[in-house]
Scaffold this motif. Structure first.
Motif, PDB file in Angstrom:
ATOM      1  N   GLN A  85      26.173  16.074  14.621  1.00  0.00           N
ATOM      2  CA  GLN A  85      27.322  15.211  14.824  1.00  0.00           C
ATOM      3  C   GLN A  85      26.852  13.888  15.400  1.00  0.00           C
ATOM      4  OE1 GLN A  85      30.525  16.901  17.125  1.00  0.00           O
ATOM      5  NE2 GLN A  85      31.985  15.404  16.327  1.00  0.00           N
TER       6      GLN A  85
ATOM      7  N   LYS B  76      31.292  10.223  14.857  1.00  0.00           N
ATOM      8  CA  LYS B  76      31.499  10.734  13.499  1.00  0.00           C
ATOM      9  C   LYS B  76      31.782  12.235  13.505  1.00  0.00           C
ATOM     10  CE  LYS B  76      28.592   7.255  11.255  1.00  0.00           C
ATOM     11  NZ  LYS B  76      27.464   7.023  10.307  1.00  0.00           N
ATOM     12  N   GLU B  77      32.168  12.747  12.351  1.00  0.00           N
ATOM     13  CA  GLU B  77      32.432  14.170  12.214  1.00  0.00           C
ATOM     14  C   GLU B  77      31.114  14.955  12.149  1.00  0.00           C
ATOM     15  OE1 GLU B  77      36.223  13.730  12.692  1.00  0.00           O
ATOM     16  OE2 GLU B  77      35.507  15.706  12.035  1.00  0.00           O
TER      17      GLU B  77
END
Length: 120
Positions: A39, A43-44
């Motif tokens: 990760q 961000k995802e």
């Protein structure tokens, strides 16, 4: 209870290497396909690499996201219930918290992860 403990992260210069470890417990490790995720900041979480549960008599089947293919190597040692990620030629965009898990995102609770920072 399924548990993952990641370690081995740190600060490294671009082009450097790190080897991450993930100690798994609470399930029969050798029976499951395992994955690394990461990760990046802001961000995802994203998938990085997968290793099969079976070495098919010669070696494990592996798969990688395109951005790390030919630079990262996923491996496992079933005798010590540990998953590894050898990261070579690291780039700043590899900076992230790295996690391991089983064959699905909900296989087990996420560990604390290990921070990798690539910077000069």
């Amino acid at each position: 209870q399924v548990h993952f403990a990641e370690s081995g992260g740190g600060l490294v210069q671009p082009g450097g290497s790190l080897r991450l470890s993930c100690r798994a417990s609470g399930f029969t490790f050798e029976n499951y396909r395992m994955k690394w995720y990461r990760q990046p900041p802001g961000k995802e979480r994203e998938w990085v690499a997968t290793i099969s549960s079976n070495d098919y008599g010669t070696r494990y089947a592996t798969d990688y996201t395109d951005s790390v293919r030919d630079r990262f190597i996923i491996d496992r040692d079933n005798d010590v219930n540990t998953l590894y990620l050898q990261m070579n030629n690291l780039k700043p965009e590899d900076s992230a918290v790295y996690y391991c898990n089983g064959p699905t995102l909900t296989f087990g609770p996420w560990g604390q992860g290990t921070q990798v920072t690539v910077s000069s």
